[in-house]
Design a protein around this motif. Structure first.
Motif, PDB file in Angstrom:
ATOM      1  N   ALA A 199      -6.299   5.231   3.333  1.00 15.77           N
ATOM      2  CA  ALA A 199      -5.632   5.117   2.029  1.00 15.77           C
ATOM      3  C   ALA A 199      -6.468   5.835   0.972  1.00 15.77           C
ATOM      4  O   ALA A 199      -7.584   6.286   1.251  1.00 15.77           O
ATOM      5  CB  ALA A 199      -5.474   3.639   1.667  1.00 15.77           C
ATOM      6  N   MET A 227       0.818  -1.219   0.000  1.00 15.70           N
ATOM      7  CA  MET A 227       0.000   0.000   0.000  1.00 15.70           C
ATOM      8  C   MET A 227       0.856   1.275   0.000  1.00 15.70           C
ATOM      9  O   MET A 227       0.322   2.379  -0.035  1.00 15.70           O
ATOM     10  CB  MET A 227      -0.928   0.007   1.228  1.00 15.70           C
ATOM     11  CG  MET A 227      -1.960  -1.105   1.200  1.00 15.70           C
ATOM     12  SD  MET A 227      -2.900  -1.239   2.743  1.00 15.70           S
ATOM     13  CE  MET A 227      -4.096   0.073   2.545  1.00 15.70           C
ATOM     14  N   LEU A 255      -0.989   6.171   1.758  1.00 12.30           N
ATOM     15  CA  LEU A 255      -1.284   4.785   1.403  1.00 12.30           C
ATOM     16  C   LEU A 255      -2.239   4.734   0.208  1.00 12.30           C
ATOM     17  O   LEU A 255      -3.053   5.638   0.023  1.00 12.30           O
ATOM     18  CB  LEU A 255      -1.927   4.062   2.599  1.00 12.30           C
ATOM     19  CG  LEU A 255      -1.116   4.051   3.899  1.00 12.30           C
ATOM     20  CD1 LEU A 255      -1.942   3.438   5.031  1.00 12.30           C
ATOM     21  CD2 LEU A 255       0.201   3.287   3.726  1.00 12.30           C
ATOM     22  N   THR A 256      -2.126   3.635  -0.538  1.00 18.94           N
ATOM     23  CA  THR A 256      -3.011   3.408  -1.689  1.00 18.94           C
ATOM     24  C   THR A 256      -3.708   2.064  -1.509  1.00 18.94           C
ATOM     25  O   THR A 256      -3.083   1.108  -1.028  1.00 18.94           O
ATOM     26  CB  THR A 256      -2.163   3.342  -2.991  1.00 18.94           C
ATOM     27  OG1 THR A 256      -1.267   4.444  -2.986  1.00 18.94           O
ATOM     28  CG2 THR A 256      -3.033   3.418  -4.227  1.00 18.94           C
TER      29      THR A 256
END
Ligand SMILES: O=C(O)C1=C[C@@H](OP(=O)(O)O)[C@@H](O)[C@H](O)C1
Ligand SMILES: C=C(OP(=O)(O)O)C(=O)O
Length: 454
Positions: free
Chosen positions: A343, A289, A316-317
């Motif tokens: 995220a 992430m 974060l992704t």
């Protein structure tokens, strides 16, 4: 806590948006290794010394059960314990009911232990544990010759087991990837002549196998299929006392770790955390992430790999978490859902059916908690999808349902929500992480336990 739940009133708490978290922390000893240290110590002949034992309620209940079954269990200092075992097959029938409180691990592993002895014992626990499925343990134990003398509906607690004079070794293919099922069968297998084998399609945590070897049993582990394992134990070994140093619990480390990721400007080091590859699914996922996590000072302590984990607040992704990763992070999904809320984009967690049978229905409890915090999510079958917006509103009250991990996860979330987030009861945190509040506060977390009612 008593066998029916709280001995005391619920303790609500509130977490508030906190300044950058800073500092170093050593979270308590690993819960899985702590239970097993006491249990294996009780099955040796002689004295086992344990250091760094988690002194949480779950583990203390296992210590009491070992003593009730005839072992001499003594606390000699902070986290320092001595166990004088009675040997494989040497347990005596307990005088009263064995009360495991909130602990699935303690109760299920001790069912395997009792099975290997010609004794009768009654197992009980709190309202949460009484709801949890025990058939998954009773099924293989019955195949080995154990009698279920009595049980509540569906084979639940309270239940009474009688170990046979002569246990039958089996080969058992576990229907779910569960270290508790695997461990119960192997612990029973200690008392059986010949070989007991457990096959699992997905590898679960392997502390029992490692510790059996450490205490002198003959165990072989082979790969099985793409992700599985076949574990074979030679029965009736003489287990020899062996010192145990319990590493810090990665499942507890998850809380300061995620807190440091989501509270802007944070930098925290979590010391001596066990990095056994069958426990590190959360770390892998968070790195995917985009989390800034580094493993420093990597070493081996007491037969397990450990490291100091440095974590810095990170953007974060969202990611897709594959179902086959679940066993290596099974207790970490609630706190991963918190990270996912902060995220950007969707995080999809696949294959979470086992979350429904933990201390609470964690899938439902996490979903309700996210709703209380104003986070968008959906559940599709056994998958949880969290839509991260890089922020969360907070403002609600999360129901913890006698579940320590729900309480800790949403307190962590409240450190970064716009408005404070309350949880209705933090008393169960004492089962696995009794120093959570002071240790989080020492890093700068704003968590209040007073004047939060209403
Ligand atoms: O064996 C263990 O120590 C544990 C196994 C896991 O349960 P399952 O075996 O039910 O997956 C985990 O959730 C629990 O906290 C500890
Ligand atoms: C599921 C857990 O523990 P147990 O099964 O021992 O109650 C946990 O600690 O998250």
């Amino acid at each position: 806590m008593s066998s029916t739940g709280h001995a005391t009133l619920p303790v609500p708490a509130r977490a508030r948006r906190s300044p950058a978290l800073k500092g170093r922390v050593r979270v308590p000893g690993d819960k899985s290794v702590s239970h097993r240290s006491l249990i294996f110590g009780a099955l040796t002949v002689g004295e086992t010394r344990i250091s760094g034992l988690l002194e949480g309620e779950d583990v203390l209940n296992t210590a009491k059960a070992c003593a009730a079954l005839g072992a001499d269990v003594e606390r000699v200092g902070e986290g320092e314990w001595r166990v004088h075992g009675v040997g494989v097959g040497g347990l005596r029938a307990p005088d009263g009911v064995l009360d495991f409180g909130n602990a699935g691990t303690g109760s299920r592993l001790m069912m395997g232990v009792v099975a290997g002895n010609p004794i009768t014992a009654t197992f009980d626990g709190d309202a949460s544990l009484r709801r949890r499925p025990m058939r998954r343990i009773l099924d293989p134990l019955e195949k080995m010759g154990v009698a279920v003398v009595d049980a509540a509906d569906g084979g639940r607690l309270p239940l009474t087991l009688k170990g046979p004079q002569e246990l039958v070794p089996i080969t058992y293919e576990s229907p779910v990837a569960s270290a508790q099922i695997k461990s119960a069968v192997l612990l029973a297998g200690l008392g059986a002549p010949g070989e007991t084998t457990v096959i699992e399609k997905e590898a679960s945590r392997d502390h029992t196998e490692r510790m059996l070897t450490h205490f002198g049993a003959e165990v072989t582990v082979e790969p099985y299929g793409e992700h599985g394992r076949k574990v074979t134990l030679k029965g009736r070994p003489e287990l020899k006392p062996a010192p145990i140093r319990v590493p810090a619990d990665p499942s507890s480390a998850a809380f300061p770790l995620v807190a440091a990721l989501i509270v802007p400007g944070s930098e925290v080091v979590i010391e001596g955390v066990m990095t056994n590859p069958l426990r590190t699914g959360l770390f892998i996922t968070l790195k995917e992430m985009g989390a800034d996590i580094t493993f420093e000072n990597e070493r081996v302590e007491g037969g397990e790999s450990v490291a100091d984990i440095r974590v810095r607040a990170s953007a974060l992704t969202g990611v897709n978490v594959p179902a086959e990763r679940a066993p290596s992070m099974i207790d970490e999904y609630p706190v991963l859902a918190v990270a996912a809320a902060f995220a950007t984009g969707e995080t999809r967690m696949n294959g979470l059916s086992e979350l429904r049978v933990k201390e609470s229905d964690r899938l439902a409890a996490v979903a309700d908690g996210l709703a209380q915090a104003g986070v968008a999510y959906r559940i599709e079958g056994d998958d949880l999808i969290v839509t991260g917006a890089g922020a969360a509103a907070g403002g609600g009250t999360v129901a913890t349902h006698m579940d320590h991990r729900i309480a800790m996860s949403f307190l962590v979330m409240g450190l970064a929500t716009d408005k404070p987030l309350k949880v209705d009861d933090i008393s169960f945190i004492a089962t696995s992480f009794p120093t959570f509040l002071p240790q989080m506060r020492a890093l700068g977390a704003l968590i209040d336990t007073e004047a939060v009612a209403g």
